[in-house]
Design a protein around this motif. Structure first.
Motif, PDB file in Angstrom:
ATOM      1  N   ALA A   1       0.829  -1.209   0.000  1.00 51.05           N
ATOM      2  CA  ALA A   1       0.000   0.000   0.000  1.00 51.05           C
ATOM      3  C   ALA A   1       0.860   1.254   0.000  1.00 51.05           C
ATOM      4  N   VAL A   2       1.947   1.232   0.765  1.00 52.20           N
ATOM      5  CA  VAL A   2       2.847   2.387   0.821  1.00 52.20           C
ATOM      6  C   VAL A   2       3.556   2.580  -0.524  1.00 52.20           C
ATOM      7  N   LYS A   3       3.969   1.471  -1.155  1.00 49.96           N
ATOM      8  CA  LYS A   3       4.616   1.561  -2.471  1.00 49.96           C
ATOM      9  C   LYS A   3       3.676   2.154  -3.508  1.00 49.96           C
ATOM     10  N   ALA A   4       2.380   1.898  -3.335  1.00 49.72           N
ATOM     11  CA  ALA A   4       1.390   2.413  -4.278  1.00 49.72           C
ATOM     12  C   ALA A   4       1.042   3.876  -4.007  1.00 49.72           C
ATOM     13  N   GLY A   5       1.673   4.460  -3.007  1.00 50.82           N
ATOM     14  CA  GLY A   5       1.444   5.866  -2.708  1.00 50.82           C
ATOM     15  C   GLY A   5       0.364   6.131  -1.679  1.00 50.82           C
ATOM     16  N   GLY A   6      -0.117   5.094  -1.028  1.00 50.26           N
ATOM     17  CA  GLY A   6      -1.174   5.256  -0.033  1.00 50.26           C
ATOM     18  C   GLY A   6      -0.635   5.729   1.301  1.00 50.26           C
ATOM     19  N   SER A   7      -1.544   6.076   2.188  1.00 50.86           N
ATOM     20  CA  SER A   7      -1.184   6.523   3.533  1.00 50.86           C
ATOM     21  C   SER A   7      -0.739   5.333   4.376  1.00 50.86           C
ATOM     22  N   LEU A   8       0.350   5.513   5.110  1.00 55.77           N
ATOM     23  CA  LEU A   8       0.846   4.460   5.993  1.00 55.77           C
ATOM     24  C   LEU A   8      -0.173   4.153   7.078  1.00 55.77           C
ATOM     25  N   ALA A   9      -0.755   5.192   7.682  1.00 53.09           N
ATOM     26  CA  ALA A   9      -1.733   4.993   8.755  1.00 53.09           C
ATOM     27  C   ALA A   9      -2.952   4.225   8.252  1.00 53.09           C
ATOM     28  N   ASP A  10      -3.438   4.563   7.050  1.00 52.55           N
ATOM     29  CA  ASP A  10      -4.595   3.858   6.492  1.00 52.55           C
ATOM     30  C   ASP A  10      -4.266   2.394   6.237  1.00 52.55           C
ATOM     31  N   ALA A  11      -3.068   2.132   5.731  1.00 47.03           N
ATOM     32  CA  ALA A  11      -2.661   0.752   5.455  1.00 47.03           C
ATOM     33  C   ALA A  11      -2.578  -0.062   6.738  1.00 47.03           C
ATOM     34  N   VAL A  12      -2.037   0.537   7.784  1.00 48.14           N
ATOM     35  CA  VAL A  12      -1.920  -0.159   9.078  1.00 48.14           C
ATOM     36  C   VAL A  12      -3.293  -0.429   9.666  1.00 48.14           C
ATOM     37  N   ASN A  13      -4.210   0.515   9.540  1.00 51.88           N
ATOM     38  CA  ASN A  13      -5.565   0.346  10.092  1.00 51.88           C
ATOM     39  C   ASN A  13      -6.343  -0.754   9.394  1.00 51.88           C
ATOM     40  N   ARG A  14      -5.914  -1.145   8.206  1.00 51.52           N
ATOM     41  CA  ARG A  14      -6.618  -2.217   7.481  1.00 51.52           C
ATOM     42  C   ARG A  14      -6.127  -3.608   7.874  1.00 51.52           C
TER      43      ARG A  14
ATOM     44  N   LEU B   1      -3.839   2.320  20.351  1.00 52.87           N
ATOM     45  CA  LEU B   1      -2.980   3.454  20.676  1.00 52.87           C
ATOM     46  C   LEU B   1      -1.837   3.566  19.683  1.00 52.87           C
ATOM     47  N   TRP B   2      -1.225   2.447  19.330  1.00 55.43           N
ATOM     48  CA  TRP B   2      -0.115   2.448  18.387  1.00 55.43           C
ATOM     49  C   TRP B   2      -0.573   2.997  17.040  1.00 55.43           C
ATOM     50  N   ARG B   3      -1.744   2.561  16.586  1.00 56.66           N
ATOM     51  CA  ARG B   3      -2.270   3.036  15.299  1.00 56.66           C
ATOM     52  C   ARG B   3      -2.596   4.525  15.348  1.00 56.66           C
ATOM     53  N   ASP B   4      -3.202   4.962  16.452  1.00 57.41           N
ATOM     54  CA  ASP B   4      -3.524   6.388  16.594  1.00 57.41           C
ATOM     55  C   ASP B   4      -2.256   7.239  16.527  1.00 57.41           C
ATOM     56  N   MET B   5      -1.239   6.824  17.269  1.00 54.30           N
ATOM     57  CA  MET B   5      -0.012   7.599  17.331  1.00 54.30           C
ATOM     58  C   MET B   5       0.753   7.556  16.010  1.00 54.30           C
ATOM     59  N   LEU B   6       0.690   6.440  15.304  1.00 61.28           N
ATOM     60  CA  LEU B   6       1.330   6.353  13.993  1.00 61.28           C
ATOM     61  C   LEU B   6       0.708   7.368  13.036  1.00 61.28           C
ATOM     62  N   GLY B   7      -0.620   7.459  13.059  1.00 59.53           N
ATOM     63  CA  GLY B   7      -1.307   8.428  12.206  1.00 59.53           C
ATOM     64  C   GLY B   7      -0.924   9.856  12.558  1.00 59.53           C
ATOM     65  N   ILE B   8      -0.805  10.144  13.841  1.00 62.21           N
ATOM     66  CA  ILE B   8      -0.420  11.493  14.290  1.00 62.21           C
ATOM     67  C   ILE B   8       1.005  11.802  13.841  1.00 62.21           C
ATOM     68  N   GLY B   9       1.905  10.841  14.025  1.00 64.61           N
ATOM     69  CA  GLY B   9       3.294  11.052  13.625  1.00 64.61           C
ATOM     70  C   GLY B   9       3.433  11.269  12.137  1.00 64.61           C
TER      71      GLY B   9
END
Length: 340
Positions: free
Chosen positions: A53-66, A74-82
């Motif tokens: 997903a990241v290679k395709a240009g997508g958001s890292l946070a969105d990919a992790v949430n899937r 908490l880890w996912r929330d903070m990753l999105g914030i970072g």
């Protein structure tokens, strides 16, 4: 297929590797592909999906949430914030410290109750052995009075033990995953004197850590508060989330918001009030988190002591029960022989 989950030391190490790579300027696509290549099983599939997903240009946070529940909320929330604020390496370093602390707490607890659990396991095995041996020697004689004799009795006995252990394991998993059906029991235990006080200190250490992490980045308080409260992992605190968000939206301060729940102790509230008034809320939460870390360790020792005593009491009860059952069995056998 079961969800691969990262927790404890593995999550701390994983966060540390990502943080170091980010600080070194390693491309995020390369970093996640390396993690996927080094993983195995279901986890490898999930990390590979993130890397793709990241290679395709997508958001890292969105990919992790899937990836279901591979990573804690908490880890996912903070990753999105970072990712949003451009402070991803710093956030990951703080997450690494946080989950290392959680892992150390768990290891300390297990170390404290290990010996009593070994004793309990030994007592359970001895009972099984007695059922087998005495049943085989005495035929259908049931010296324990449980209706369990011989090989068949042992199979039933260990089946019961396995069922009890499965229920306990399900409860542990429910706590870790925040199952709704476990929430009433969680609130009840947390409100108890003694055990509840220890549990509260551990939860407050998590909340203070989460606030410290999140207040270092730009984040809407209506998003920050629920994420920080979720870090407690306890329904005693999360039950107030909706009301707290409403209070924040109405313009109340964080101190007033936490105060109105009646769930937080004076030490926590005083620190929060002073922090808001001084404008140094992140620094104050860092100091509070450090203070609660020690209290959490002390509370964990208290919980482990209580658990150890409960296990030891169970072992004593089993031994006393066995002594009396065998005493009456042989006493009746002697009386029967004398009357014969």
């Amino acid at each position: 297929m079961p969800v691969a989950r990262l927790s404890g030391k593995r999550l701390a190490d994983f966060s540390h590797r990502l943080a170091v790579a980010g600080q070194a300027g390693v491309d995020v696509r390369r970093t996640w592909q390396r993690e996927a290549d080094n993983a195995t099983g279901r986890l490898r599939e999930q990390l590979q999906s993130i890397a793709d997903a990241v290679k395709a240009g997508g958001s890292l946070a969105d990919a992790v949430n899937r990836t279901d529940d591979t990573f804690p909320m908490l880890w996912r929330d903070m990753l999105g914030i970072g990712e949003t604020t451009g402070q991803l390496p710093e956030v990951l370093h703080r997450l690494s410290d946080y989950y290392k602390f959680q892992h150390e707490l768990g290891r300390t607890f297990l170390g404290l109750i290990a010996w009593p659990m070994i004793q309990l396991g030994a007592a359970i095995m001895i009972i099984g052995l007695l059922i087998l041996v005495l049943g085989m020697i005495g035929g259908e004689v049931d010296p324990l009075g449980w209706g369990l004799t011989g090989v068949r009795g042992v199979i039933i006995y260990f089946g019961i033990v396995a069922t009890i252990l499965s229920v306990i394991a399900a409860g542990v998993v429910a706590v870790r995953r925040g199952a709704l059906w476990f929430a009433p029991m969680q609130r009840f235990v947390t409100s108890l004197y003694g055990i509840g006080t220890a549990v509260q200190k551990i939860c407050l250490a998590r909340v203070a850590w989460a606030l410290h992490l999140m207040l270092n980045v730009e984040m809407d308080l209506r998003q920050l508060v629920p994420s920080a409260i979720r870090a407690s992992g306890n329904a005693f605190y999360t039950q107030h989330t909706d009301r707290m968000v409403a209070d924040i939206a109405a313009g109340r301060s964080m101190y007033e918001t936490f105060l109105r729940t009646h769930a937080y102790p004076p030490m926590f509230l005083d620190a929060l009030q002073v922090a808001e008034e001084s404008g140094q809320i992140s620094e104050s939460m860092s100091r509070l988190a450090t203070a609660y870390e020690q209290e959490a360790r002390d509370a964990l020792v208290t919980l482990a002591t209580i658990a150890s005593f409960a296990v030891w009491l169970s072992v004593v009860a089993i031994i006393v029960f066995m002594i009396f059952r065998l005493f009456y069995f042989y006493l009746n056998a002697i009386n029967d022989a004398a009357n014969f």
